[in-house]
Scaffold this active site. Structure first.
Site, PDB file in Angstrom:
ATOM      1  N   ASP A 416      91.252 -11.151  35.277  1.00 21.34           N
ATOM      2  CA  ASP A 416      90.343 -10.131  35.782  1.00 21.34           C
ATOM      3  C   ASP A 416      89.024 -10.764  36.215  1.00 21.34           C
ATOM      4  O   ASP A 416      88.547 -11.724  35.616  1.00 21.34           O
ATOM      5  CB  ASP A 416      90.091  -9.105  34.667  1.00 21.34           C
ATOM      6  CG  ASP A 416      89.131  -8.015  35.062  1.00 21.34           C
ATOM      7  OD1 ASP A 416      89.447  -7.268  36.002  1.00 21.34           O
ATOM      8  OD2 ASP A 416      88.059  -7.906  34.434  1.00 21.34           O
ATOM      9  N   GLU A 469      92.554 -12.005  40.283  1.00 22.53           N
ATOM     10  CA  GLU A 469      91.852 -10.937  40.995  1.00 22.53           C
ATOM     11  C   GLU A 469      90.569 -11.573  41.528  1.00 22.53           C
ATOM     12  O   GLU A 469      89.599 -11.744  40.802  1.00 22.53           O
ATOM     13  CB  GLU A 469      91.521  -9.766  40.072  1.00 22.53           C
ATOM     14  CG  GLU A 469      90.799  -8.642  40.808  1.00 22.53           C
ATOM     15  CD  GLU A 469      89.997  -7.730  39.906  1.00 22.53           C
ATOM     16  OE1 GLU A 469      89.667  -6.619  40.336  1.00 22.53           O
ATOM     17  OE2 GLU A 469      89.674  -8.129  38.771  1.00 22.53           O
TER      18      GLU A 469
END
Length: 743
Positions: A416, A469
């Site tokens: 993330d 990401e």
């Protein structure tokens, strides 16, 4: 009768011990040689004890009774004529009971010099095996080995159910050279609650959760929990072997992103989470039926605030209590593998929250975070950023990644907020950030950490997928580390996602002026190994559901959504879709409640779900849709310039012998008959999928399942055909039987 303290204790040591200020407790408590090796002495500190006897563990005989030094609980005494150390327990008489306690201060350090070196160097992959709370056996005695890194603490104790949370009872052994504190504790049971009680250099006391705890209490409580001894017995050998032999960049990969707390709930009011057994029985068959190859779990490391969705974890090594224990999670992963489903875990390595029981100023100093807020505080989320330059912090993170992959058999990690790790000025104004040693904005320490992380994980766990990401144009995210890349296997295509969803929200009348929003992604499609992601981030915070973004009446909304999915599944790159999107959830995602499964009572929602299912099954069956995802030879536009009609036509190619597939996508409600398209091969074609079919809720416009190529060159192909293009529809056409010579 009391015995003078100075008969057994160094000058003032008894007072310091009682006050919790004596840190070198192993030099004082336990069994020691005395009188120049001619005697043995045992000292202990047991509050509220009336009497203490020393019992030989070997034969169970009483060796001596200790003298009571003071009313606070100090006991000491020599052991008769014994001069050779032996294993013993303390038989303690309390006002209400008698207890046999194996004295923890008789045991040597259980730490290994190699482990300590690797931990400090930043390359430890198994730090969780010696840090935290681990079941160990030494000299035939079983117990829990507690160990924590707190180099700047003045004193560290382990407190818990087993010592009535008394911070003076179990002061730990300090290792000054490496900052580790340890204590081997017999007489501890599975499920016992504990914390580390730290005294800072300024005298403040703080109780902290174990950073390496593998189980924690549910919020608002935050104690760590001693893990069970029993471990899950794995039955996924076939999957693990297949995974190791699979080149995922050439294989079909469509991931179903799941928030376990809201996929589905139980209870009269939907107030209860499904547990792992429920998920085995409900989620896995659903994912299998829908044709997804993988599940991607949003973070499941323990987190106190439900509204963080797991992206602000406090217990990075502890599976959240919400759905069951660690063995339950392992059983769930095992069941996924036995069903032929891979499982990816969202992993948060970019930042951590400021909860006082967590990592923040763990030992009274900025231990895990960078001390300068210009480098150590995240402005967007008011969280703290790991100090990636510190060896022990790198080992903490590297070992955690290995922990999930090794102990839980996860098939990869999705990192993330990677962009926030890469740039020192991320979300910062001038003057709010510190440049690197070369004066640049790149976070060189974080970049180096990511490279080492990916290199180590791919080497240790064959067949895993590391996914980033990353929302900027940082070069080389999926390049190998030996080519100065970050070494990820895949990168979310945020550009494609933003452009395509923007296009999706436009009135069909005006889409002709924004045609490039669906074609531009092919200009850079091969610069990275992209994964097309429509994640949870796109259906929260007022953005609405995918269906809500689309203009028009219900028929147009559903037809457009089906056509969009057809475009997504035909586009080069792996796929990820957030739960609920597969059946056209109407409401924005709410983490506090179940998806709106009742919508499947209505045909339009059934149609979208059926369309996604058929897309997935075709995707897995046809190599052309995946084997050359990252090769230019795997894709060819037939026509990318028909903005007037908002029609997109392209071909997906596999390797020699694989059938090519032609995609025709119409993003307006206009029906087109007698529409000519080029075809890569001669012969008869089959209409594999038509999103406008009645079974999907469409108007049933199409080609009756067949298309015949004629020898009329068109769009760069030697063959072509006249077809019917349905309104707001997607056609997937391929050779009906056999393969002729391709152009």
């Amino acid at each position: 009768m009391m015995t003078q303290a100075n008969a057994y204790f160094y000058d003032g040591a008894d007072v310091a011990l009682l006050n919790g200020q004596y840190t070198d407790v192993f030099s004082l408590l336990g069994m020691h040689s005395a009188n120049e090796g001619k005697a043995l002495i045992v000292r202990c500190f047991l509050r509220n004890a009336l009497s203490v006897d020393v019992i030989s563990i070997k034969d169970g005989r009483k060796v001596a009774s200790l003298d009571k030094v003071n009313e606070q609980g100090l006991f000491a005494g020599t052991l008769g004529r014994r001069v050779k150390p032996f294993l013993y327990l303390l038989r303690v008489e309390y006002p209400q009971c008698q207890l046999d306690i194996v004295d923890p201060y008789q045991f040597d350090s259980l730490l290994n010099s190699d482990d300590i070196y690797l931990f400090g160097e930043g390359s430890a992959e198994r730090a969780y095996e010696f840090l935290g709370a681990n079941w160990r056996q030494t000299q035939g005695v079983e117990g829990v080995h507690f160990c924590v890194w707190a180099p700047n603490a003045k004193r560290v104790s382990v407190v818990g159910d087993f010592n009535h949370w008394d911070d003076t009872r179990h002061v730990m052994r300090q290792h000054l050279a490496n900052g580790l504190w340890e204590l081997f504790l017999p007489n501890v049971v599975e499920g016992a609650h504990y914390k580390f009680d730290l005294v800072y250099q300024n005298g403040e006391r703080h109780a902290k959760s174990d950073p390496m705890a593998t189980q924690m209490e549910c919020a608002p409580h935050n104690a760590s929990i001693v893990p069970p001894k029993a471990h899950h017995s794995w039955n996924d050998t076939a999957w693990m072997s297949k995974r190791a032999a699979t080149a995922w960049h050439k294989a079909p990969m469509s991931a179903y992103e799941v928030h376990l707390g809201s996929w589905r709930r139980k209870g009269e009011q939907g107030e209860q989470y499904l547990d792992y057994q429920d998920l085995i029985e409900q989620l896995i068959p659903y994912v299998k039926e829908q044709g997804f190859t993988h599940i991607e779990l949003m973070p499941i490391s323990e987190f106190p605030f439900d509204g963080s969705w797991g992206y602000q974890p406090v217990g990075l090594y502890a599976p959240t209590h919400r759905f069951g224990d660690a063995n339950g999670l392992k059983a769930f992963v095992d069941a996924c593998h036995q069903a032929g489903i891979g499982i990816i875990l969202d992993w948060v390595s970019a930042h951590f929250p400021k909860d006082p029981h967590g990592l923040v100023r763990f030992d009274g100093t900025c231990l895990y975070e960078h001390e300068d807020p210009r480098k150590g505080t995240h402005p967007d989320w008011d969280t703290l950023i790991y100090n990636y330059d510190r060896g022990e912090v790198r080992s903490f993170l590297l070992s955690n990644a290995c922990y999930w992959l090794r102990e839980f058999h996860f098939d990869g990690l999705r990192l993330d907020a990677v962009s926030s790790m890469l740039y020192l000025d991320y979300s910062r104004e001038p003057g709010q950030w510190l440049p690197n040693t070369y004066g640049g904005r790149e976070n060189l320490e974080a970049i180096n950490f990511l490279q080492i992380l990916n290199q180590r994980l791919y080497q240790a766990f064959p067949g895993i997928c590391m996914i980033a990401e990353e929302s900027t144009a940082f070069a080389g995210v999926t390049k190998p580390t030996d080519q100065q890349g970050l070494g990820f296997g895949f990168k979310w295509n945020m550009g494609w996602m933003n452009d395509s969803l923007s296009y999706l929200g436009r009135d069909p009348l005006y889409r002709q002026f924004h045609h490039h929003q669906l074609t531009f992604s092919l200009m850079y499609a091969y610069t990275e190994q992209f994964m097309l992601s429509v994640s949870h981030d796109e259906v929260v915070h007022g953005k609405g559901s995918l269906l809500h973004k689309i203009p028009g009446d219900d028929w147009q909304k559903f037809a457009t959504l089906r056509a969009y999915y057809g475009f997504m599944w035909g586009h080069p790159g792996k796929k990820l879709l957030f739960m609920g999107c597969e059946f056209g959830q109407r409401n924005e995602w709410n983490h506090n409640q179940s998806l709106d499964w009742h919508l499947l009572a209505y045909e339009p929602h059934q149609g979208v779900q059926r369309w996604l299912k058929d897309l997935n099954h075709l995707y897995q069956a046809m190599p052309a849709l995946s084997v050359q995802d990252y090769e230019g030879a795997g894709f060819s536009w037939l026509d990318c310039e028909n903005s007037r009609d908002s029609i997109f036509t392209f071909v997906r190619y596999g390797l020699a012998g694989d059938a090519p597939l032609v995609f025709v996508i119409n993003m307006t409600p206009q029906l087109h008959t007698g529409f000519r398209i080029g075809l890569p091969l001669a012969g008869d074609y089959r209409e594999y999928l038509n999103s406008d079919s009645q079974i999907y809720g469409g108007s049933n416009q199409g080609n009756a399942g067949t298309v015949v190529a004629e020898s009329l060159p068109w769009q760069g192909m030697a063959q072509s055909a006249l077809i019917t293009v349905p309104p707001l529809g997607c056609l997937v056409i391929g050779p009906a039987t056999g393969l002729a010579e391709a152009n």
